[in-house]
Design an enzyme around this catalytic site. Structure first.
Site, PDB file in Angstrom:
ATOM      1  CB  SER A 138     -31.820 -22.762 -15.317  1.00 48.25           C
ATOM      2  OG  SER A 138     -32.892 -23.446 -15.935  1.00 48.25           O
ATOM      3  CG  ASP A 181     -38.083 -22.161 -10.232  1.00 45.47           C
ATOM      4  OD1 ASP A 181     -38.769 -21.838 -11.222  1.00 45.47           O
ATOM      5  OD2 ASP A 181     -36.919 -22.593 -10.315  1.00 45.47           O
ATOM      6  CG  HIS A 230     -36.080 -20.797 -13.258  1.00 43.09           C
ATOM      7  ND1 HIS A 230     -35.792 -22.028 -12.699  1.00 43.09           N
ATOM      8  CD2 HIS A 230     -35.383 -20.753 -14.426  1.00 43.09           C
ATOM      9  CE1 HIS A 230     -34.977 -22.696 -13.487  1.00 43.09           C
ATOM     10  NE2 HIS A 230     -34.698 -21.943 -14.545  1.00 43.09           N
TER      11      HIS A 230
END
Length: 375
Positions: free
Chosen positions: A167, A264, A296
């Site tokens: 991320s 995601d 995610h």
């Protein structure tokens, strides 16, 4: 008070450890540390005091810890190397895990990566201790150069350094590769192709980095859960040279692996992957990419799936997405490919020897309850 019957002893001698003056029927933790020239070994146990506030290692079995039966030398028998013990003289390939946006010290990922034979390092960069900045916008991105240089200067580093991040950590890893040419390989997982939130952008050269902000109005709410993915529509078409990652500054010897999940709910994986990979190809870099089913939070194998989390920074339920089984299978398969990617570009790490695994599970004896009243 802790009592040891021999202040000094020979290696093969048994000693007798007791403690008194304790609260009755309370559990106490005992830690033994052995300081060795290559690092520290340690063991621990938790033992409950008796009705007189006494613990006797020759009488009392641990409630939990690194040994299980009554043994006056149990702490000595269960000593194991801590993380400070070096994995031999090396040299070894090294990987730095770049933390995400939550400010936590995520040592779990680094530990599992180390089990594959790499020297690994991770750190916190804000909000973890009072000495650190309180928020991401207060962080200078140059701070990340210190861990990279520290690892590079370790005597057992082979000079090959990889970065991996998930991320915001993946986005930061990509950006760092354009500033620090000692980085040989980068794995970025489910990351945006550019910094795009004013609450998650750092400073560079003493000034806030230029940012093309997401259109938060395009985000959606499903049953009270924020789905940010739609906000990425047309984001990358608005990027300018100052809001884009300066890929041309990265060394041509740096290789990249970009992994995105198409389920995601936080980052729109397809345009993010396409933007990153196209820019890297345009600048003549080696890049491999993978688009897999999942949400995610793509972590290491068999880590529990998180479809929704609470984000304390924005005080909302955040949608991560992904079907549980498919996401978990993607964690399994992408992990294997991540390891092979690092081995290809950094070198093979040490072979970690197996340990003396338990071969039999011994259940505690079941005690019969006393009957009350008439039989």
């Amino acid at each position: 008070m802790l009592h040891i019957d021999k202040v000094d002893s020979h290696q093969a001698e048994k000693i007798h450890i007791t403690a008194d003056g304790l609260e009755e029927w309370r559990c106490y933790t005992f830690v033994l540390r052995l300081h060795y020239d290559r690092g520290t070994y340690a063991s621990f146990c938790v033992i409950q005091s008796d009705s007189l506030g006494i613990i006797d290692f020759a009488r009392d079995a641990p409630v939990r810890g690194m040994y299980h039966d009554v043994d006056p030398m149990g702490l000595f028998l269960s000593l194991e190397p801590t993380q400070s013990v070096r994995p031999g003289p090396g040299p070894f390939p090294c990987v730095v895990f770049i933390p995400g946006s939550n400010g936590m010290l995520e040592s779990g990922y680094a530990a599992v990566l180390a089990s594959e034979g790499f020297v690994t390092f991770t750190f916190a960069y804000y909000a973890y201790k009072k000495e650190l900045p309180k928020s991401i916008p207060e962080v200078d991105i140059e701070f990340f150069g210190r861990p990279i240089e520290f690892v590079q200067n370790l005597p057992y580093c082979n000079g090959k350094i990889g970065l991996i991040g998930q991320s915001f950590g993946g986005l930061t890893a990509n950006y760092l590769s354009t500033k620090y040419h000692q980085v040989s390989a980068v794995v970025a997982l489910n990351c945006s192709a550019a910094f795009c939130r004013d609450s998650a952008v750092m400073r560079e050269n003493g000034k806030p980095m230029d940012t093309q902000l997401l259109d938060e109005g395009m985000s959606d709410f499903v049953n009270g859960v924020l789905v940010q993915r739609p906000a990425f529509k047309n984001l990358y078409s608005k990027l300018t040279p100052t809001t884009s990652i300066p890929w041309s500054r990265a060394s041509k010897d740096t290789a990249y692996r970009i992994v995105q999940c198409y389920d995601d709910m936080l980052v729109d994986g397809v345009p993010s992957r396409d933007n990153i990979c196209q820019n890297l190809r345009d600048t003549g870099h080696q890049v491999e990419s993978e688009l897999v089913p999942g949400g995610h939070f793509l972590y290491f194998p068999y880590f529990p799936h998180h479809g929704i989390i609470f984000n304390a920074q924005i005080n909302l339920m955040w949608g991560f997405g992904g079907e549980c089984y498919q996401h978990s299978k993607s964690q399994e398969t992408t992990w294997t490919k991540n390891i092979e990617f690092f081995r290809k570009h950094l070198g093979r790490g040490a072979v970690i020897p197996d340990w003396n695994r338990e071969k039999k599970v011994v259940l505690p004896e079941r005690k019969e309850k006393k009957r009350v009243g008439n039989p």
